[in-house]
Enzyme design. Structure first.
Site, PDB file in Angstrom:
ATOM      1  N   THR A 175      -2.557   3.578   3.653  1.00  0.00           N
ATOM      2  CA  THR A 175      -1.599   4.676   3.696  1.00  0.00           C
ATOM      3  C   THR A 175      -0.891   4.731   5.044  1.00  0.00           C
ATOM      4  OG1 THR A 175      -3.049   5.934   2.285  1.00  0.00           O
ATOM      5  CG2 THR A 175      -1.560   7.216   3.665  1.00  0.00           C
ATOM      6  N   THR A 191       1.640   7.015   0.183  1.00  0.00           N
ATOM      7  CA  THR A 191       0.758   5.906  -0.218  1.00  0.00           C
ATOM      8  C   THR A 191       0.933   5.574  -1.691  1.00  0.00           C
ATOM      9  OG1 THR A 191      -1.556   5.179  -0.133  1.00  0.00           O
ATOM     10  CG2 THR A 191      -1.169   7.407  -0.912  1.00  0.00           C
ATOM     11  N   THR A 199      -6.519   8.121   6.636  1.00  0.00           N
ATOM     12  CA  THR A 199      -6.347   6.954   5.782  1.00  0.00           C
ATOM     13  C   THR A 199      -7.733   6.469   5.378  1.00  0.00           C
ATOM     14  OG1 THR A 199      -5.423   4.723   5.617  1.00  0.00           O
ATOM     15  CG2 THR A 199      -6.205   5.394   7.785  1.00  0.00           C
ATOM     16  N   GLY A 200      -7.781   5.703   4.312  1.00  0.00           N
ATOM     17  CA  GLY A 200      -9.073   5.204   3.839  1.00  0.00           C
ATOM     18  C   GLY A 200      -9.443   5.832   2.507  1.00  0.00           C
ATOM     19  N   ARG A 251      -5.515   8.835 -11.179  1.00  0.00           N
ATOM     20  CA  ARG A 251      -6.262   9.157  -9.945  1.00  0.00           C
ATOM     21  C   ARG A 251      -5.297   9.593  -8.840  1.00  0.00           C
ATOM     22  NH1 ARG A 251      -6.361   7.322  -4.334  1.00  0.00           N
ATOM     23  NH2 ARG A 251      -8.469   7.574  -3.549  1.00  0.00           N
ATOM     24  N   SER A 276       0.799  -1.226   0.000  1.00  0.00           N
ATOM     25  CA  SER A 276       0.000   0.000   0.000  1.00  0.00           C
ATOM     26  C   SER A 276       0.832   1.276   0.000  1.00  0.00           C
ATOM     27  CB  SER A 276      -0.916  -0.001   1.224  1.00  0.00           C
ATOM     28  OG  SER A 276      -0.151  -0.154   2.388  1.00  0.00           O
TER      29      SER A 276
HETATM   30  N1  ASP Z   1      -6.190   7.411   1.457  1.00  0.00           N
HETATM   31  C1  ASP Z   1      -5.576   6.620   0.431  1.00  0.00           C
HETATM   32  C2  ASP Z   1      -6.100   7.064  -0.898  1.00  0.00           C
HETATM   33  O1  ASP Z   1      -7.280   7.317  -1.023  1.00  0.00           O
HETATM   34  C3  ASP Z   1      -5.770   5.151   0.563  1.00  0.00           C
HETATM   35  C4  ASP Z   1      -5.665   4.536   1.919  1.00  0.00           C
HETATM   36  O2  ASP Z   1      -5.377   5.162   2.901  1.00  0.00           O
HETATM   37  O3  ASP Z   1      -5.902   3.334   2.031  1.00  0.00           O
HETATM   38  O4  ASP Z   1      -5.332   7.101  -1.827  1.00  0.00           O
END
Ligand code: ASP
Length: 323
Positions: A186, A204, A237-238, A214, A84
């Site tokens: 991330t 990330t 994160t997310g 993207r 990741s």
């Molecule tokens: N926040 C990150 C993104 O949208 C992904 C993640 O944290 O899992 O690129």
């Protein structure tokens, strides 16, 4: 505003809230403004343990918050097993590993790179953007050219394991990110050094199998990361799109400025995403600290955790969640 803030802090006062009902009315409360000076590092997910260890090593030697933040997340960027962040990150739909990262120091300076390919340490390129250019953010080919000019080397970031995962994904090619399960996570890392100064970094490879081009929240100052050395720092994160639409990290720091604890501010950050609807199938995790060394974390779904390090301690903590 900053004069007013320094004036308040000289008096040992802070603003604790300007609610809708009390519009125009500023509530003041006496608060201990002394910064925490023992050293504190927070970072998202379990890869935060080795990252925190490195950041804390630097802080304990008297290093700065910003150096500790950069060096901490580099540990995760360099680990090919993590899928990741950095090398080994899962690629986009076209099989390309594209990286997003940012960094903020204790003086309000910021640097960022997004959609960067073939460079092992995007956070260090972001640091160079901050330190060596008049800009905040470089993207794609331009960011890569800048990195090469600064002496970074080309590295193939697609490992056999991640290539295989992409080839498996191509069989169905369904765009359905399930963040906790894919462990597509991330690293956002916040540091408070022994001088009582705060910094942070976030890096990330973004959502697995995302559309080519993207860019998520992680490299966007105020979304994936925000630090204000007078107040505190926050990171996310997310599902980046939800964080971008609410400018989550900036929101959390601003709420702390109004007197929210880090925990209350993270909870309100998540509630803003809930208020936008469409939150049931995505995960978001927020992590924050204030200048006094208090910590907050909150997620949409269970499953988010973070690493917390103080001198002599580096542990995983499960975040509470909305659902
Ligand atoms: N926040 C990150 C993104 O949208 C992904 C993640 O944290 O899992 O690129």
């Amino acid at each position: 505003m900053s004069n007013r803030r320094s004036f308040l802090s000289q008096l040992g006062l802070s603003i604790i809230g300007i609610g809708a009902a009390g519009a125009g009315r500023v509530l003041l409360k006496t608060k201990n403004q002394a910064p925490y000076k023992k050293g504190l590092v927070l970072s998202t997910w379990s890869h935060g343990i080795p990252a925190n260890a490195e950041a804390m090593r630097i802080i304990e030697q008297g290093g700065t918050a910003v150096d500790a933040a950069e060096m901490g997340v580099r540990v995760v960027e360099a680990d090919p097993e993590g899928q990741s962040v950095g090398i080994g990150g899962l690629p986009d739909r076209d099989g390309k590993v594209t990286l997003d990262a940012c960094i903020m120091d204790s003086n309000g300076n910021a640097g960022s790179v997004c959609f960067l390919q073939d460079i092992l340490h995007p956070v260090s390129v972001a640091r160079k953007v901050m330190d060596e250019t008049p800009h905040v953010m470089l993207s794609g080919e331009g960011a890569k050219r800048f990195a090469l000019d600064q002496g970074f080397e080309l590295t193939d970031l697609l490992t056999e394991r991640s290539k295989k995962a992409w080839e498996d994904w191509l069989k169905e090619a369904q765009y359905k990110p399930i963040i906790n399960i894919e462990n597509h996570d991330t690293i956002g890392l916040l540091t408070l050094d022994k001088a009582g100064n705060i910094a942070g970094a976030c890096t990330t490879s973004g959502l697995a199998f995302k559309m080519h081009g993207r860019v998520g929240d992680s490299p966007v100052i105020g979304a994936g990361l925000f630090v204000d050395n007078e107040i505190g720092g926050a990171t996310a994160t997310g599902m980046g799109e939800a964080v971008l639409k609410t400018l989550g990290s900036f929101l959390i720091v601003e709420l702390m400025r109004q007197g929210y604890s880090p925990q209350e501010a993270c909870e309100e950050g998540v509630r803003r995403i809930v208020a936008q609807g469409n939150y049931k199938d995505i995960q978001i995790g927020y992590l924050a600290m204030n200048k006094q060394g208090e910590v907050g974390a909150y997620a949409l779904h269970p499953g988010f955790n973070y690493a917390e390090a103080r001198p002599g301690m580096n542990r995983m903590v499960d975040s509470p969640s909305f659902l």
